[in-house]
Scaffold this motif. Sequence first.
Motif, mmCIF file in Angstrom:
data_model
loop_
_atom_site.group_PDB
_atom_site.id
_atom_site.type_symbol
_atom_site.label_atom_id
_atom_site.label_comp_id
_atom_site.label_asym_id
_atom_site.label_seq_id
_atom_site.Cartn_x
_atom_site.Cartn_y
_atom_site.Cartn_z
ATOM 1 N N VAL A 100 17.143 -31.475 16.182
ATOM 2 C CA VAL A 100 15.954 -32.175 16.678
ATOM 3 C C VAL A 100 16.296 -32.907 17.975
ATOM 4 O O VAL A 100 15.579 -32.806 18.981
ATOM 5 C CB VAL A 100 15.413 -33.194 15.638
ATOM 6 N N ASN A 101 17.429 -33.606 17.968
ATOM 7 C CA ASN A 101 17.832 -34.364 19.157
ATOM 8 C C ASN A 101 18.124 -33.449 20.338
ATOM 9 O O ASN A 101 17.761 -33.768 21.462
ATOM 10 C CB ASN A 101 19.039 -35.244 18.838
ATOM 11 N N LEU A 104 14.822 -32.366 21.783
ATOM 12 C CA LEU A 104 14.097 -33.435 22.482
ATOM 13 C C LEU A 104 14.808 -33.896 23.749
ATOM 14 O O LEU A 104 14.160 -34.342 24.703
ATOM 15 C CB LEU A 104 13.883 -34.637 21.553
ATOM 16 N N ILE A 105 16.134 -33.805 23.759
ATOM 17 C CA ILE A 105 16.903 -34.276 24.918
ATOM 18 C C ILE A 105 16.794 -33.283 26.077
ATOM 19 O O ILE A 105 16.848 -33.673 27.242
ATOM 20 C CB ILE A 105 18.389 -34.516 24.509
ATOM 21 N N PRO A 107 14.298 -31.460 27.555
ATOM 22 C CA PRO A 107 13.340 -31.713 28.650
ATOM 23 C C PRO A 107 13.689 -32.964 29.454
ATOM 24 O O PRO A 107 13.375 -33.033 30.649
ATOM 25 C CB PRO A 107 12.007 -31.874 27.925
ATOM 26 N N VAL A 108 14.345 -33.938 28.807
ATOM 27 C CA VAL A 108 14.744 -35.152 29.521
ATOM 28 C C VAL A 108 15.856 -34.808 30.529
ATOM 29 O O VAL A 108 15.806 -35.226 31.689
ATOM 30 C CB VAL A 108 15.221 -36.249 28.536
ATOM 31 N N GLU A 110 16.382 -31.974 31.867
ATOM 32 C CA GLU A 110 15.800 -31.156 32.935
ATOM 33 C C GLU A 110 15.221 -32.019 34.056
ATOM 34 O O GLU A 110 15.233 -31.632 35.216
ATOM 35 C CB GLU A 110 14.709 -30.236 32.375
ATOM 36 N N LEU A 111 14.692 -33.188 33.675
ATOM 37 C CA LEU A 111 14.119 -34.092 34.684
ATOM 38 C C LEU A 111 15.172 -34.517 35.706
ATOM 39 O O LEU A 111 14.857 -34.781 36.857
ATOM 40 C CB LEU A 111 13.543 -35.345 34.022
ATOM 41 N N TYR A 112 16.435 -34.581 35.243
ATOM 42 C CA TYR A 112 17.512 -35.080 36.109
ATOM 43 C C TYR A 112 18.225 -33.970 36.869
ATOM 44 O O TYR A 112 19.153 -34.251 37.622
ATOM 45 C CB TYR A 112 18.530 -35.875 35.287
ATOM 46 N N GLU A 113 17.780 -32.726 36.648
ATOM 47 C CA GLU A 113 18.424 -31.618 37.348
ATOM 48 C C GLU A 113 18.262 -31.779 38.855
ATOM 49 O O GLU A 113 17.184 -32.075 39.352
ATOM 50 C CB GLU A 113 17.843 -30.275 36.903
ATOM 51 N N GLY A 114 19.347 -31.572 39.558
ATOM 52 C CA GLY A 114 19.287 -31.607 41.014
ATOM 53 C C GLY A 114 19.242 -32.999 41.604
ATOM 54 O O GLY A 114 18.975 -33.164 42.795
ATOM 55 N N ILE A 115 19.494 -34.017 40.770
ATOM 56 C CA ILE A 115 19.530 -35.368 41.338
ATOM 57 C C ILE A 115 20.984 -35.727 41.631
ATOM 58 O O ILE A 115 21.883 -35.249 40.978
ATOM 59 C CB ILE A 115 18.884 -36.426 40.414
ATOM 60 N N ILE B 9 9.421 -29.147 15.021
ATOM 61 C CA ILE B 9 10.302 -29.665 16.077
ATOM 62 C C ILE B 9 9.739 -29.267 17.442
ATOM 63 O O ILE B 9 9.638 -30.097 18.353
ATOM 64 C CB ILE B 9 11.751 -29.132 15.920
ATOM 65 N N ARG B 17 6.630 -34.074 25.942
ATOM 66 C CA ARG B 17 6.430 -33.758 27.358
ATOM 67 C C ARG B 17 5.094 -34.261 27.893
ATOM 68 O O ARG B 17 4.889 -34.325 29.107
ATOM 69 C CB ARG B 17 6.464 -32.230 27.573
ATOM 70 N N PHE B 22 7.320 -39.862 29.186
ATOM 71 C CA PHE B 22 7.933 -38.723 29.866
ATOM 72 C C PHE B 22 7.451 -38.648 31.318
ATOM 73 O O PHE B 22 8.248 -38.468 32.242
ATOM 74 C CB PHE B 22 7.592 -37.425 29.114
ATOM 75 N N LYS B 33 14.633 -39.186 44.110
ATOM 76 C CA LYS B 33 15.036 -37.975 44.845
ATOM 77 C C LYS B 33 14.516 -37.978 46.281
ATOM 78 O O LYS B 33 15.144 -37.458 47.198
ATOM 79 C CB LYS B 33 14.482 -36.721 44.149
#
Lengths: 115, 115
Positions: A100-101, A104-105, A107-108, A110-115, B9, B17, B22, B33
């Motif tokens: 589950v974690n 859920l983690i 998509p979070v 993914e938000l930080y990708e490329g930072i 899940i 999302r 989120f 960014k």
Amino acid sequence: MMINIYDDINKLEATLRKTDEFANVKAAVESVKADPEALALFQSFRKIQLTLQEKQMKGEEIAGEELEYAQKTAQLAQSNEKIAQMLQAEMGLSQLIDEVNRVLIKPVQELYEGI
Amino acid sequence: MMINIYDDINKLEATLRKTDEFANVKAAVESVKADPEALALFQSFRKIQLTLQEKQMKGEEIAGEELEYAQKTAQLAQSNEKIAQMLQAEMGLSQLIDEVNRVLIKPVQELYEGI
Ligand SMILES: [Ca+2]
Ligand SMILES: [Ca+2]
């Protein structure tokens, strides 16, 4: 947007209670509870684990003898079939919650990708 | 019983999302960014954090100067409004995921009551 995520969380919790993984832990715990030898072994195992954890959190030193006693108690508990089965069942249920974690983690992260 | 917990899940993940929490992190990350100063500050902050974590995991000693540099970098990053807003937004999202864990752990803890 007003989203009621709690409906989904509660639905997931209700489903978790219906899984084989949950039923396995429930049965294994009952089986340990019903066996005085297994119960006593598990209780001493847990007691020394909690004592060591507390000392570690307080930064207190742990004596070599105490660590040895903890290891022996853990070995003794794990060699009991009912406790071993319970620990195995726990692991299966933990893996489900870990999953589950992970879901859920993701998509979070993914938000930080490329930072 | 064959229960498909993965449907629940995935439903929860899809709802996560769509939450404000989120969306807040997404917007805050985009904002960092898009700001070269904030981005550079955040990247040095994260770099030194990762270096210290790695040393800690390997059991390597951390020099007093290195720790001081890390603290200064953290202060500098947190005093940037965009980074501060991003960290705040992260906290809101983390609390939501922590809430999921609390709800899922509760029935598991109940199984161990009285053991
Ligand atoms: Ca026996
Ligand atoms: Ca500025």
